[in-house]
Design an enzyme around this catalytic site. Structure first.
Site, PDB file in Angstrom:
ATOM      1  N   LYS A  18      -1.699  -3.824   5.023  1.00 23.29           N
ATOM      2  CA  LYS A  18      -1.755  -2.355   5.114  1.00 23.29           C
ATOM      3  C   LYS A  18      -1.017  -1.701   3.946  1.00 23.29           C
ATOM      4  CE  LYS A  18      -2.290  -1.897  10.139  1.00 23.29           C
ATOM      5  NZ  LYS A  18      -2.274  -3.306  10.565  1.00 23.29           N
ATOM      6  N   HIS A  62       0.774  -6.898  11.852  1.00 19.38           N
ATOM      7  CA  HIS A  62       0.331  -5.527  12.113  1.00 19.38           C
ATOM      8  C   HIS A  62       0.973  -4.623  11.063  1.00 19.38           C
ATOM      9  CE1 HIS A  62      -1.165  -2.073  14.164  1.00 19.38           C
ATOM     10  NE2 HIS A  62       0.030  -1.632  14.514  1.00 19.38           N
TER      11      HIS A  62
END
Length: 771
Positions: A315, A285
């Site tokens: 990310k 994540h």
């Protein structure tokens, strides 16, 4: 019987890192970040002007969300080689994860209302969150089941799980599944108000000084391996399993213990038939916030011990694409399997990884991962993990099984408009008295009938310190759950912690979104209320309910007019395959003044509080909520619960009607009805009660009448709860079930019928004739 294995045969991607799969993958593996200056809107008041900005030219006249989604879907279909003209479009599903939807357009419309008093009702109706799936279905003429998942930053990872459930039960031949979110001022000001943005490009798992927002879309074409092989498609990877869990801890921060993340990862591996030792790569994540970058490694250590596989955060290259992140990162994970290279983590700033993880720093690394675990965590304490693997790779453990458990309903509760409890709702239905006894003043004069729920009354059973942090949608949901517990008993603490919650809503937390955005429009960053922002995500209500009752099981949030019927389907599927013992389906819809004004400005709104389904009187909007407890039959019997009904079958279908439209011919609607009957093993004549979706709107009522006739259900006994409850949109299906199960006479074999503007239909069959 073993469920079908799921093939990934096509990929589509557009992010700041690149305009398509090849550009994006080349940039990612070379360690070239797509984070740059954001020139979409003024960032002077924000913590940063950096964002993962898509640089491709957006065509005029289309919302940025719809453009991004269409671009990625088109590429995924082309990449898969799937010929839609040769495929059965009735069995092509659309499953989308999104947190914002067409927010850029909605923000502009809301600015016109705030600053100029101008309300463009048709445009507003065409850019609500569920419309993104309608746009895709219409653009590509897809006519199968359709749903939007909105678990904030875990939305598209949850969407992959929903798609898996459809394919495991062979409800579709193929699924166009993915996620999309555009950059928007709502999220930029909200994360700035929380102090969560990094002034520099984010540094996940290194400096961990904040996140960087991104935008984009990632889509995958999913189909059974058998279906892919029959058409000669190349299988890039397999979707082996997924796991969802709730923290029940905090609205914006993860549980620091990592227990929820651990539960999601462990369930994903269990479903896939793999163990921790089989995992070769982790797509983290990895947002870059201090809380996430501490909790996720803690969960990894609990699962893997000291031998954590290589684990990177993409990310750092794309920015956090919010609801699209799970699908964007699933695309990267599939490419890692197919291309033999691990994506890197960049922007480490020379900081040693504080948790001792191998984060693949700098550039991509050659490897041959056979099993990849991809994590997505979100506001509301939602955790989602997805397992993707090399084609043909089989786990040593048991793979996903077909349905093995009977599912029963052991509790229902509901409220609508002036009826604040189930007893009051049942009394209104028995006496024929409408619950929409209030009115709403309209811009330019006049008043419209409306069923306003009493939010203060709904808050009475909630601890005041918690109630102050809850928005109207959350309070309505909490009131329905509290009423269910009062009627059927509260779970023990152990039962509660194992209980899942699947939340459904038509349009989500409208009040919070409008109030937060109005604060920004009028006062800039000083008007950006962080408490309000936490409630702007659609799954906020589920998070509040989970925290109130310590629910930590399976968690998903669905948006759209058929969402509560699809939530019942999802929960039933998960329980039937043994992945949960108890799931509480909660549905709620609230409508502030602006929403009522929008609906009342569209054709088909009633001028008086008198609704006659099928009578062309027009509909009346009403706020409402429902709670339905589903359990494994053997678990219910073991605890001595009273069974109210057995779940027998579900059906869903769609049509490419276009945004805010509905075809009156009933063809697609009848397919949903017939599918539910077929799964239940019933003939039309076996149905004792049809719970109708008719609510006074001429087009909807005509379409359903024709659908019932086409499905052979014409003339069956019909219950029309919207005549008293009003149109509650997403919660209507669940409220229809509450209405049927609280009647004095048992409804027998019961068929629930539902539709949504945009051309989405759902049905469910339940049986109160218990053995």
């Amino acid at each position: 019987m073993e469920a079908p294995r799921i093939a990934v045969t096509g990929l589509g991607l557009i992010t700041g890192a690149g305009d398509d799969v090849e550009q994006g993958w080349a940039s990612v593996t070379a360690g070239i970040s797509g984070i740059r200056a954001n020139d979409l809107f003024d960032t002077a008041e924000l913590q940063t002007d950096r964002a993962g900005l898509v640089t491709a030219a957006q065509p005029p006249g289309v919302d940025r969300c719809y453009w991004l989604a269409g671009t990625a879907v088109r590429e995924a279909l082309r990449h898969s080689g799937l010929d839609l003209d040769a495929a059965d479009r009735d069995r092509g599903a659309v499953v989308v994860g999104s947190s914002l939807g067409a927010m850029p357009t909605l923000e502009g419309l809301h600015a016109d209302l705030v600053h100029r008093g101008v309300l463009d009702a048709p445009a507003a109706a065409a850019c609500q969150l569920p419309c993104v799936a309608d746009h895709i279905a219409a653009a590509f003429d897809l006519r199968g089941p359709r749903v939007v998942l909105s678990n904030a930053c875990a939305a598209s990872a949850v969407a992959l799980g929903y798609a898996a459930e459809l394919l495991w039960r062979e409800d579709a031949d193929f699924v166009v599944c993915g996620g999309v979110d555009p950059l928007a001022t709502l999220s930029a000001y909200g994360f700035s108000a929380l102090g969560a943005l990094d002034p520099r490009p984010c540094s996940p798992m290194s400096a961990s000084t904040g996140l960087t927002l991104g935008e984009g879309a990632g889509f995958l074409i999913l189909e059974s391996v058998r279906h892919a092989e029959r058409r000669g498609a190349r299988v890039l990877a397999e979707l082996d399993g997924y796991g969802l869990s709730g923290d029940g801890h905090h609205q914006t921060a993860p549980d620091p213990s990592g227990r929820g993340a651990l539960a999601a990862m462990a369930e994903a591996l269990r479903t896939a038939g793999f163990g921790p030792g089989d995992v070769d790569y982790l797509n983290l994540h990895g947002t870059g916030t201090p809380a996430n970058d501490a909790a996720e490694p803690r969960a990894l250590r609990m699962l893997f011990g000291e031998r954590v596989p290589p684990a990177s955060s993409t990310k750092s290259l794309t920015g956090h694409t919010l609801g699209a992140a799970g699908a964007v990162e699933a695309v990267a994970s599939v490419l890692a399997v197919d291309r033999g290279k691990l994506p890197p983590t960049v922007n480490t700033r020379g900081v040693p990884q504080p948790h001792g993880l191998d984060i693949v720093p700098g550039r991509g690394r050659p490897a041959t991962p056979g099993v990849v675990l991809s994590n997505s965590f979100a506001f509301g304490g939602n955790n989602a993990s997805v397992v993707l693997g090399r084609p043909g790779r089989q786990g040593a453990g048991p793979r996903q099984a077909d349905a093995v458990h009977e599912v029963v309903v052991t509790g229902v509760a509901g409220l609508a408009g002036a009826a604040g409890t189930t007893e009051e709702l049942a009394a209104a239905l028995a006496t024929g008295q409408p619950c929409f006894t209030g009115t709403q003043e309209l811009p330019g004069g006049g008043r419209a009938p409306f069923g306003r729920a009493d939010a203060e009354r709904a808050a009475r059973g909630v601890n005041p310190s918690r109630a102050r942090r809850m928005d109207p949608l959350s309070l309505l949901a909490a009131a329905a759950v509290a009423d269910l517990h009062a009627r059927h008993g509260k779970p023990t603490r152990a039962e509660a912690e194992a209980t899942g919650i699947v939340f459904a809503t038509g349009y989500g937390p409208i009040s919070s979104v409008l109030e937060f955005h109005e604060g920004v429009l009028r006062h800039g960053i000083h008007g950006a209320n962080p408490t309000l922002f936490a409630n702007t995500v659609v799954n906020a209500a589920a998070g509040h309910v989970a925290m109130l009752h310590r629910f930590r099981g399976y968690t998903a949030t669905l948006a759209g007019g058929t969402s509560s019927l699809q939530a019942l389907q999802l929960a039933s599927r998960v329980i039937a395959r043994g992945a949960a013992d108890r799931i509480l389906v909660v549905a709620a819809d609230e409508f502030p003044a602006q929403a009522v004004a929008t609906q009342a400005a569209l054709p088909g709104y009633a001028a008086t509080p008198h609704v006659v389904p099928g009578g062309g009187t027009g509909l009346v909007l009403s706020e409402g909520a429902a709670a339905v407890l589903l359990e494994r039959a053997d678990t219910a019997r073991a605890r001595g619960a009273r069974v109210l009904a057995r779940v027998r079958g579900h059906g869903a279908a769609g049509e490419p009607a276009g945004l805010g439209r509905l075809r009156p011919d009933g063809h697609a609607w009848s397919r949903a009805l017939r599918a539910a009957l077929a799964e239940a093993g019933l003939a039309p004549g076996d149905v004792d009660t049809v719970v109708s979706a008719a609510g006074g709107h001429r087009v909807v009522d005509l379409a359903q009448a024709r659908a019932l006739r086409r499905a052979g259900l014409d003339g069956r006994p019909v219950l029309t709860p919207k005549a008293q409850l009003g149109e509650t949109h997403g919660s209507a299906g669940a409220l229809g079930l509450v209405a049927a199960l609280t009647r004095p006479a048992p409804p027998g074999k019961l068929l629930l019928s539902g539709c949504a503007w945009g051309g989405s239909y759902a049905a469910a069959v339940l049986d109160t004739d218990l053995p």
